[in-house]
Scaffold this motif. Sequence first.
Motif, PDB file in Angstrom:
ATOM      1  N   ILE A  36       0.738  -1.400  -0.253  1.00 19.73           N
ATOM      2  CA  ILE A  36      -0.038  -0.012   0.007  1.00 19.73           C
ATOM      3  C   ILE A  36       0.925   1.273   0.149  1.00 19.73           C
ATOM      4  O   ILE A  36       1.593   1.444   0.839  1.00 19.73           O
ATOM      5  N   ALA A  37       0.767   1.961  -1.064  1.00 19.46           N
ATOM      6  CA  ALA A  37       1.729   3.315  -0.964  1.00 19.46           C
ATOM      7  C   ALA A  37       1.087   4.343  -0.296  1.00 19.46           C
ATOM      8  O   ALA A  37      -0.189   4.232  -0.215  1.00 19.46           O
ATOM      9  N   ASP A  38       1.826   5.165   0.171  1.00 18.89           N
ATOM     10  CA  ASP A  38       1.467   6.194   1.001  1.00 18.89           C
ATOM     11  C   ASP A  38       0.579   7.292   0.324  1.00 18.89           C
ATOM     12  O   ASP A  38       0.833   7.598  -1.030  1.00 18.89           O
ATOM     13  N   LYS A  39      -0.316   7.961   0.902  1.00 22.74           N
ATOM     14  CA  LYS A  39      -1.086   8.813  -0.124  1.00 22.74           C
ATOM     15  C   LYS A  39      -0.509   9.874  -0.517  1.00 22.74           C
ATOM     16  O   LYS A  39      -0.886  10.605  -1.580  1.00 22.74           O
ATOM     17  N   TRP A  40       0.606  10.287  -0.103  1.00 21.67           N
ATOM     18  CA  TRP A  40       1.603  11.641  -0.604  1.00 21.67           C
ATOM     19  C   TRP A  40       2.565  11.141  -1.502  1.00 21.67           C
ATOM     20  O   TRP A  40       3.476  11.998  -1.880  1.00 21.67           O
ATOM     21  N   PHE A  41       2.677   9.972  -1.840  1.00 22.00           N
ATOM     22  CA  PHE A  41       3.878   9.475  -2.873  1.00 22.00           C
ATOM     23  C   PHE A  41       3.269   9.880  -4.161  1.00 22.00           C
ATOM     24  O   PHE A  41       2.284   9.852  -4.689  1.00 22.00           O
ATOM     25  N   PRO A  42       4.542  10.558  -4.716  1.00 24.97           N
ATOM     26  CA  PRO A  42       4.309  11.472  -5.688  1.00 24.97           C
ATOM     27  C   PRO A  42       4.131  10.518  -7.504  1.00 24.97           C
ATOM     28  O   PRO A  42       4.970  10.914  -8.231  1.00 24.97           O
ATOM     29  N   SER A  43       3.322   9.762  -7.080  1.00 24.01           N
ATOM     30  CA  SER A  43       3.522   8.755  -8.659  1.00 24.01           C
ATOM     31  C   SER A  43       2.980   9.379  -9.950  1.00 24.01           C
ATOM     32  O   SER A  43       3.720   9.052 -10.916  1.00 24.01           O
ATOM     33  N   SER A  44       2.200  10.333  -9.907  1.00 24.89           N
ATOM     34  CA  SER A  44       2.059  11.071 -11.262  1.00 24.89           C
ATOM     35  C   SER A  44       2.961  12.280 -11.644  1.00 24.89           C
ATOM     36  O   SER A  44       3.020  12.808 -12.515  1.00 24.89           O
ATOM     37  N   GLN A  45       3.593  12.588 -10.438  1.00 27.91           N
ATOM     38  CA  GLN A  45       4.663  13.670 -10.777  1.00 27.91           C
ATOM     39  C   GLN A  45       6.088  13.327 -10.902  1.00 27.91           C
ATOM     40  O   GLN A  45       7.072  13.875 -11.461  1.00 27.91           O
ATOM     41  N   ARG A  46       6.366  11.794 -10.529  1.00 27.57           N
ATOM     42  CA  ARG A  46       7.631  11.407 -10.853  1.00 27.57           C
ATOM     43  C   ARG A  46       7.679  10.769 -12.266  1.00 27.57           C
ATOM     44  O   ARG A  46       7.275  10.131 -12.808  1.00 27.57           O
ATOM     45  N   CYS A  47       9.033  11.154 -13.027  1.00 26.15           N
ATOM     46  CA  CYS A  47       9.000  10.753 -14.195  1.00 26.15           C
ATOM     47  C   CYS A  47       9.594   8.956 -14.210  1.00 26.15           C
ATOM     48  O   CYS A  47      10.264   8.697 -13.368  1.00 26.15           O
ATOM     49  N   SER A  48       8.744   8.293 -14.760  1.00 20.57           N
ATOM     50  CA  SER A  48       8.842   6.837 -14.581  1.00 20.57           C
ATOM     51  C   SER A  48      10.180   6.402 -15.520  1.00 20.57           C
ATOM     52  O   SER A  48      10.748   4.937 -15.248  1.00 20.57           O
ATOM     53  N   GLU A  49      10.852   7.104 -16.108  1.00 18.02           N
ATOM     54  CA  GLU A  49      12.255   6.824 -16.855  1.00 18.02           C
ATOM     55  C   GLU A  49      13.333   7.247 -16.171  1.00 18.02           C
ATOM     56  O   GLU A  49      14.182   6.298 -15.991  1.00 18.02           O
ATOM     57  N   CYS A  50      13.510   8.327 -15.683  1.00 17.07           N
ATOM     58  CA  CYS A  50      14.757   8.742 -15.061  1.00 17.07           C
ATOM     59  C   CYS A  50      14.205   9.046 -13.354  1.00 17.07           C
ATOM     60  O   CYS A  50      15.498   9.082 -12.756  1.00 17.07           O
ATOM     61  N   GLY A  51      13.107   9.275 -12.927  1.00 19.69           N
ATOM     62  CA  GLY A  51      12.971   9.496 -11.531  1.00 19.69           C
ATOM     63  C   GLY A  51      12.761  10.810 -11.131  1.00 19.69           C
ATOM     64  O   GLY A  51      12.465  11.099 -10.024  1.00 19.69           O
ATOM     65  N   HIS A  52      12.922  11.533 -11.785  1.00 17.57           N
ATOM     66  CA  HIS A  52      12.887  13.309 -11.698  1.00 17.57           C
ATOM     67  C   HIS A  52      11.526  13.496 -11.286  1.00 17.57           C
ATOM     68  O   HIS A  52      10.657  13.041 -12.029  1.00 17.57           O
ATOM     69  N   VAL A  53      11.200  14.160  -9.950  1.00 18.45           N
ATOM     70  CA  VAL A  53      10.055  14.906  -9.583  1.00 18.45           C
ATOM     71  C   VAL A  53       9.759  16.226 -10.035  1.00 18.45           C
ATOM     72  O   VAL A  53      10.392  16.839  -9.835  1.00 18.45           O
ATOM     73  N   ASP A  54       8.875  16.254 -11.059  1.00 21.65           N
ATOM     74  CA  ASP A  54       8.573  17.501 -11.796  1.00 21.65           C
ATOM     75  C   ASP A  54       7.799  18.535 -11.071  1.00 21.65           C
ATOM     76  O   ASP A  54       7.634  19.612 -11.339  1.00 21.65           O
ATOM     77  N   GLY A  55       6.933  18.109  -9.960  1.00 18.53           N
ATOM     78  CA  GLY A  55       6.363  18.891  -9.198  1.00 18.53           C
ATOM     79  C   GLY A  55       4.694  18.736  -9.445  1.00 18.53           C
ATOM     80  O   GLY A  55       4.315  18.081 -10.249  1.00 18.53           O
ATOM     81  N   LYS A  56       3.999  19.245  -8.725  1.00 24.32           N
ATOM     82  CA  LYS A  56       2.505  19.305  -8.582  1.00 24.32           C
ATOM     83  C   LYS A  56       2.247  19.936  -9.841  1.00 24.32           C
ATOM     84  O   LYS A  56       2.381  21.021 -10.569  1.00 24.32           O
ATOM     85  N   LYS A  57       0.718  19.078 -10.541  1.00 26.07           N
ATOM     86  CA  LYS A  57       0.286  19.671 -11.650  1.00 26.07           C
ATOM     87  C   LYS A  57      -1.332  19.752 -11.470  1.00 26.07           C
ATOM     88  O   LYS A  57      -1.827  18.799 -10.595  1.00 26.07           O
ATOM     89  N   SER A  58      -1.963  20.592 -12.002  1.00 28.01           N
ATOM     90  CA  SER A  58      -3.316  20.713 -11.973  1.00 28.01           C
ATOM     91  C   SER A  58      -3.881  19.479 -12.518  1.00 28.01           C
ATOM     92  O   SER A  58      -3.339  18.786 -13.603  1.00 28.01           O
ATOM     93  N   LEU A  59      -5.218  19.057 -12.309  1.00 29.18           N
ATOM     94  CA  LEU A  59      -5.924  17.705 -12.734  1.00 29.18           C
ATOM     95  C   LEU A  59      -5.958  18.122 -14.350  1.00 29.18           C
ATOM     96  O   LEU A  59      -6.310  16.776 -15.080  1.00 29.18           O
ATOM     97  N   ASP A  60      -6.204  19.160 -14.847  1.00 25.57           N
ATOM     98  CA  ASP A  60      -6.517  19.405 -16.199  1.00 25.57           C
ATOM     99  C   ASP A  60      -5.234  19.130 -17.076  1.00 25.57           C
ATOM    100  O   ASP A  60      -5.485  18.843 -18.425  1.00 25.57           O
ATOM    101  N   VAL A  61      -4.127  18.805 -16.567  1.00 27.22           N
ATOM    102  CA  VAL A  61      -2.965  18.367 -17.090  1.00 27.22           C
ATOM    103  C   VAL A  61      -2.758  17.138 -17.406  1.00 27.22           C
ATOM    104  O   VAL A  61      -2.513  16.287 -16.366  1.00 27.22           O
ATOM    105  N   ARG A  62      -2.998  16.338 -18.375  1.00 27.68           N
ATOM    106  CA  ARG A  62      -3.177  14.809 -18.700  1.00 27.68           C
ATOM    107  C   ARG A  62      -1.711  14.493 -19.209  1.00 27.68           C
ATOM    108  O   ARG A  62      -1.410  13.261 -19.139  1.00 27.68           O
TER     109      ARG A  62
END
Length: 110
Positions: A36-62
């Motif tokens: 079970i992942a922590d609710k604050w894990f930045p899964s949609s903010q982290r690049c799955s290729e290099c691991g860089h965390v790009d930061g928060k994005k609004s929900l309309d950014v797909r």
Amino acid sequence: MQQNGNLARHIGGAGWNQIVRRLRDKCKWHRRTLVIADKWFPSSQRCSECGHVDGKKSLDVRDWTCDECGTCHDRDINAAKNLSRVGQTRIQAPGDLGKPDAFEVVGSGR
């Protein structure tokens, strides 16, 4: 998701605790491991290729492009890749990833 006014009522009524409890029971019964992942894990903010965390994005950014490696990501597919990789890594090497409280491993399915 709870902050979205349109979704909050439906999500709040979904009974997440009951779902998690049933998943835990099923995993124990079938000798499987539940991560079970922590609710604050930045899964949609982290690049799955290099691991860089790009930061928060609004929900309309797909779709977004990583500033470090230039990979273009679909938000949901990227999050799924990150969660899958972390779950697999967490099962194989439980002490190696991030904060020890970022994930909860239930059962020992192997």
